[in-house]
Design a protein around this motif. Structure first.
Motif, PDB file in Angstrom:
ATOM      1  N   SER A  37      26.985 -12.388 -74.797  1.00  0.00           N
ATOM      2  CA  SER A  37      28.184 -13.003 -75.389  1.00  0.00           C
ATOM      3  C   SER A  37      28.956 -13.905 -74.416  1.00  0.00           C
ATOM      4  CB  SER A  37      29.102 -11.920 -75.944  1.00  0.00           C
ATOM      5  OG  SER A  37      29.464 -11.051 -74.903  1.00  0.00           O
ATOM      6  N   VAL A  51      27.221 -18.123 -74.468  1.00  0.00           N
ATOM      7  CA  VAL A  51      26.848 -18.692 -75.772  1.00  0.00           C
ATOM      8  C   VAL A  51      26.690 -20.208 -75.662  1.00  0.00           C
ATOM      9  CG1 VAL A  51      27.561 -18.951 -78.179  1.00  0.00           C
ATOM     10  CG2 VAL A  51      28.106 -16.845 -76.939  1.00  0.00           C
ATOM     11  N   ILE A  84      23.309 -13.524 -80.638  1.00  0.00           N
ATOM     12  CA  ILE A  84      24.272 -13.350 -79.551  1.00  0.00           C
ATOM     13  C   ILE A  84      24.534 -11.849 -79.450  1.00  0.00           C
ATOM     14  CG2 ILE A  84      26.525 -14.008 -78.650  1.00  0.00           C
ATOM     15  CD1 ILE A  84      26.323 -16.440 -80.657  1.00  0.00           C
ATOM     16  N   PHE A 135      28.372  -9.304 -79.176  1.00  0.00           N
ATOM     17  CA  PHE A 135      29.492 -10.237 -79.368  1.00  0.00           C
ATOM     18  C   PHE A 135      30.699  -9.536 -79.989  1.00  0.00           C
ATOM     19  CE2 PHE A 135      32.014 -13.433 -81.484  1.00  0.00           C
ATOM     20  CZ  PHE A 135      32.046 -14.454 -80.546  1.00  0.00           C
TER      21      PHE A 135
END
Ligand SMILES: O=C(O)CCC(=O)C(=O)O
Ligand SMILES: [Fe+2]
Length: 297
Positions: free
Chosen positions: A29, A32, A54, A57
């Protein structure tokens, strides 16, 4: 049937487009790459990658709180808002456009909106952003002069997410399908999403299965004749998994807190859950033209 015959039959039956360099990307995260998100939403892929995950996150505690609330609500009302429509077996809170035109979808959004609000009452606005990235996506597209927001039909707006626990049919939790064919229903009354050039599914994994429940994608974006051969012209659902055996594919495990963007025009599904249970919240995102990207459920 001999293997050779089966393979020949499969070649005859499946048709559509494939991606060169078909694969997926994942990241943490704090790292990104928003270009990848933009490319998947606007063009359906980033250098052949049709899925971007991701990891970690969304806040895990929020995911857990939403999952607990979901369980409470589903137990209270006997399975959620989506009755068995003869297609997908699911416990669900939230609306779906599947087999609905604009008028019907908005009626459904309005019918179940109170349940979605009740479910999300466990999350404040910061937590909601951490799950669905509304502000982030608004800013990302605004930088490009593109509007990002809910799809509109007449005086109503699409819902921001639908929460689903796919229930196994003995073969898979969610059968192979694609989510563009269903836009035919939207065409009936010119609901704007029927203009979507590509359909991206955005999901957040709220609860992961301990065994199974993997997301699977195939390197095939079926064309209209292919849909017709499978009798899924207006639904895109389902494709028998055994006929996809020779098609290039990928399979990924998702954990609570992971979010993912995938090209939902490519066939995808969820494998059977062998242990625990799985809950995801999702929406579709589509580019309507060069200045408007919308989401719906
Ligand atoms: O639950 C998932 O991981 C995927 C669901 C799906 O088919 C979609 O979001 O289009
Ligand atoms: Fe899907």
């Amino acid at each position: 049937m001999s293997e050779l015959l089966a393979e020949k039959q499969q070649k005859m039956v499946l048709s559509g487009s494939v991606k060169k360099g078909f694969s997926y990307l994942d990241t943490q995260s704090d790292n990104v790459d928003f270009n990848i998100i933009k490319n998947i939403i606007l063009h359906g892929h980033h250098q052949g990658n049709v899925l971007y995950i991701i990891r970690d996150f969304a806040n895990k505690k929020i995911c857990q709180d939403v999952a607990e609330k979901f369980n409470q609500m589903v137990n209270r009302n006997g399975g959620g808002n989506r009755a068995d429509d003869g297609f997908v077996l699911t416990n669900q809170i939230g609306a779906t456009q599947f087999s609905r035109n604009g008028e019907e979808y908005m009626a459904e959004v309005n019918r179940v909106n109170g349940s979605v609000a009740e479910l999300m009452s466990v999350a404040d606005s910061y937590a909601t952003e951490s799950l669905f990235l509304n502000r982030t996506l608004e800013d990302l597209f605004l930088d490009e002069g593109i509007h990002f927001g809910p799809a509109r039909y007449k005086n109503s707006y699409a819902s921001f997410a639908t929460f689903r626990r796919w229930l196994d049919n003995g073969v898979m939790s969610l059968m192979p399908h694609e989510d563009r064919a269903q836009l035919k229903f939207a065409q009936q009354d010119n609901f704007e999403i029927s203009d979507a050039m590509t359909v991206t599914a955005f999901n957040v994994c709220l609860e992961a299965a301990q065994g199974g429940g993997e997301l699977k994608m195939w390197n095939l974006d079926p064309d209209e004749p292919c849909r017709a051969r499978f009798g899924v012209t207006d639904t895109g659902y389902p494709y028998p998994p055994h006929l996809l055996q020779g098609v290039e594919s990928l399979s990924v495990r998702l954990n609570a807190g992971d979010i993912y963007f995938m090209n939902a025009c490519h066939l995808h599904g969820v494998s059977s859950v062998s242990e625990g249970s799985r809950l995801t919240a999702g929406r579709f995102i589509g580019r309507l033209n060069n200045s408007k990207v919308v989401y719906w459920t």
